[in-house]
Scaffold this motif. Structure first.
Motif, PDB file in Angstrom:
ATOM      1  N   LEU B  48       0.778  -1.261   0.028  1.00 40.57           N
ATOM      2  CA  LEU B  48       0.245  -0.092  -0.075  1.00 40.57           C
ATOM      3  C   LEU B  48       0.814   1.364   0.005  1.00 40.57           C
ATOM      4  O   LEU B  48       1.745   1.604   0.901  1.00 40.57           O
ATOM      5  N   GLY B  49       0.773   1.977  -0.946  1.00 42.32           N
ATOM      6  CA  GLY B  49       1.754   3.280  -1.171  1.00 42.32           C
ATOM      7  C   GLY B  49       1.209   4.397  -1.511  1.00 42.32           C
ATOM      8  O   GLY B  49       0.204   4.529  -2.498  1.00 42.32           O
ATOM      9  N   ILE B  50       1.814   5.484  -1.293  1.00 44.81           N
ATOM     10  CA  ILE B  50       1.462   6.847  -1.881  1.00 44.81           C
ATOM     11  C   ILE B  50       2.778   7.585  -2.288  1.00 44.81           C
ATOM     12  O   ILE B  50       3.772   7.509  -1.497  1.00 44.81           O
ATOM     13  N   SER B  51       2.542   8.299  -3.238  1.00 39.52           N
ATOM     14  CA  SER B  51       3.722   9.246  -3.296  1.00 39.52           C
ATOM     15  C   SER B  51       3.395  10.586  -3.975  1.00 39.52           C
ATOM     16  O   SER B  51       2.213  10.730  -4.432  1.00 39.52           O
ATOM     17  N   HIS B  52       3.924  11.471  -3.592  1.00 40.03           N
ATOM     18  CA  HIS B  52       3.885  12.854  -3.901  1.00 40.03           C
ATOM     19  C   HIS B  52       4.956  13.605  -4.870  1.00 40.03           C
ATOM     20  O   HIS B  52       6.137  13.278  -4.173  1.00 40.03           O
TER      21      HIS B  52
END
Lengths: 153, 433
Positions: B48-52
């Motif tokens: 589960l990942g998020i990037s900005h």
């Protein structure tokens, strides 16, 4: 010494006694030997640390005599498993876990069957002539298995 | 012909998938009928990942099979690195097992077939020999066959410069591996052969339906307690072309046949480069991984040579270094890629063809330059092994992209002729059960 002070001293003694007993118990648990076992019908009677390590890292599938080995392991997070790998090849548990995760997901080799406690490991080795497992020395009171390696701290 | 071939493969794979996923539902019945070695195994894993990122006119991809959907709107992405995999296997005995693995991940091709990474029968007549038949993992690079398993590596994702443009995860066919043990050294020799297919997005609404009946590879790996070294070679010839190239190819063919000095020969050269069909791709790779329990490092050097520049090619490398401090592993990563294809330029000479000449030339040049890769990334990060099943990671990437090297990005058309720097912050939770 008044009663209040005596009570405090007695409480402190009880606390320290329990504390040191716990420390002693933990130390014993840490320093207990780990023994590697096979079925009593297995002709292999002794193995080196490297041979056992190769089996538990999936680098080998056979006993020293060339027969297929069924490797039985403890659960991923089991303290005994951490102790076993530390003594057998010095690998920390998080390295072992990432190593096996890679092998399992890449399909290179089927990961070992896992058991939840020493008794289940011993039972599995008793029932399978090709099995190999490891347990704490103190749990080895059952017949039907042969110790092939002892790992001291 | 192609459809029939893929249908026959599906007919072979479907029973395998059914077997591995449905048999366990029988539970005790199935187990009771299995011999003493019969074992069902299950494995679930994911990220589960998020990037900005800080770019307003570029959208990042993990690999070129993805199509970022919200360019210019949000620079956050939950889907780029997030994925979930499920593996089921059954071991009949010491000589045979079956395995299936499905991975749900963000990709342009959403057909059910694409989410099935593996479905194969594995036979090992001797402890040293493995022969697999079915859909098997593509295995040339150091991380080829476990790219989706974030838990297995320190960083958030495999280096994009190295793995981002090789989104072939599996081939339909088979492979054979031979393992040689010599004291503390383990050698593994492997060969694969089969076919593969994948749809790549091209621009806003077009796609390329890549299919190859000729993909094969060989690899040699050497492994000790601390070192893993792997060299590989792969060969692939696609049998399909991208429909969106057809009008450009027709135009170039007409110009080539017009017999205009200079222009026609240039057009012939461009026509030879502007195709995917029957292009030969050759991958060569050498990788090293080191892990002594405290220090860990990994590096790979690879080169891809193609017989037409429309097919991405180049030289790529990365090096990563980390140190375990208990359950924490700080790490750094450097990676880069340079395209082997030259940057194409427009010229005034095509004006002799009338107004359509320069338009055609510009479109062709843009198409050829769009598949070039020219960038490098520096990364710093931290992995925390929260427990035996979960690892949390945070990573900062700074990527410098050179002009006409935007093949790993979705971008505004005006951006591709400029250099750019993009900073990205990513956080993931990798798990395995």
């Amino acid at each position: 010494m008044d009663n209040y002070t005596a009570k405090i001293c007695a409480t402190r003694r009880v606390f320290l006694t329990v504390f040191f007993l716990l420390i002693g118990w933990v130390s014993c648990a840490d320093s207990a030997d780990v023994v590697v076992i096979v079925n009593k019908s297995n002709p292999v009677t002794s193995m080196s640390s490297a041979q056992v390590s190769d089996l538990y890292l999936g680098r080998s599938r056979t006993f020293p005599d060339g027969s297929i080995a069924h490797v039985i392991d403890h659960a991923r997070e089991a303290p005994l498993r951490e102790e076993f790998f530390r003594r057998i090849n010095g690998m920390p548990l998080n390295k072992v876990n990432t190593y096996w995760a890679r092998l399992a997901v890449s399909g290179q080799i089927m990961p070992p069957v896992t058991k939840t406690n020493n008794g289940d490991v011993i039972l599995a080795v008793q029932e399978d002539s090709k099995a190999i497992g490891y347990v704490e020395d103190s749990a080895l009171i059952h017949a039907g298995v042969v110790q092939v390696l002892r790992l001291h701290d | 012909m192609g459809l029939r071939n893929f249908s026959s493969i599906s007919a072979f794979l479907c029973p395998l998938i059914f077997f591995s996923f449905a048999l366990p539902l029988l539970g005790p019945v199935a187990c009771a009928q299995a011999d003493e070695e019969g074992q069902f195994r299950y494995l679930a894993y994911g990220t589960l990942g998020i990037s900005h990122d800080d770019s307003s006119n570029l959208a990042a991809m993990r690999d070129i099979s993805q199509r970022p959907k919200k360019l210019n709107l949000m620079n956050n992405s939950w889907v780029k690195d997030s994925r979930i995999g499920l593996q089921a296997s059954y071991q009949f005995n010491s000589y045979m097992d079956v395995m299936t693995q499905g991975v749900l991940r963000d990709q342009h091709d959403t057909s059910l077939n694409r989410y099935l990474d593996w479905a194969y029968v594995n036979v090992h007549p001797t402890p040293a020999l493995d022969a697999r038949l079915g859909r098997v993992g593509y295995d040339v690079f150091l991380m080829s066959d476990h790219r989706n398993l974030g838990y297995a590596y320190p960083w958030v994702r495999p280096p994009v410069e190295f793995y981002g443009w090789v989104p072939v995860y599996s081939i339909d066919g088979g492979d054979v591996a031979y393992t040689l043990e010599n004291d503390a050294v383990r050698w593994r020799f492997k060969g694969q052969m089969g076919r593969t297919g994948l749809k790549f997005p091209m621009g806003a609404d077009a796609e390329y339906n890549f299919k190859s009946n000729q993909i094969w590879s060989i690899s040699i790996a050497r492994e000790t307690d601390t070192w893993r070294i792997k060299g590989g070679y792969s060969h692939c010839i696609p049998k399909t072309d991208a429909p969106m190239l057809a009008p450009l190819q027709s135009g170039l063919a007409a110009v080539s046949g017009a017999g205009i000095p200079g222009v026609s020969s240039e057009s012939s050269d461009l026509l030879r480069e502007l195709t995917y069909k029957d292009v030969t791709l050759r991958y060569v790779n050498l990788g090293f991984a080191y892990d002594d329990g405290t220090w860990l490092g990994q590096a790979e050097l690879g080169s891809v040579v193609t017989t037409a520049d429309m097919m991405p090619n180049g030289t790529m490398a990365y090096i990563g270094l980390g140190r375990r401090l208990g359950d924490f592993t700080p790490f750094m990563l450097l990676s880069g890629i340079r395209s082997n294809a030259p940057v194409r330029q427009t010229s005034d000479s095509w004006a002799v063809m009338g107004p359509s000449g320069p338009i055609l030339q510009t479109a062709v040049v843009q198409a050829l330059n769009s598949t070039r890769f020219d960038q490098e990334t520096g990364s710093l990060g931290l992995r925390w092994d929260a427990n035996s099943h979960v690892a949390l990671k945070v990573q900062w990437d700074s990527t410098h992209i050179n002009s006409n090297g935007y093949g790993l990005w979705y971008s505004d058309e005006g951006q591709v002729t400029k250099n750019a720097r993009v900073n990205m912050l990513s956080a993931t939770m990798d798990f395995i059960f």
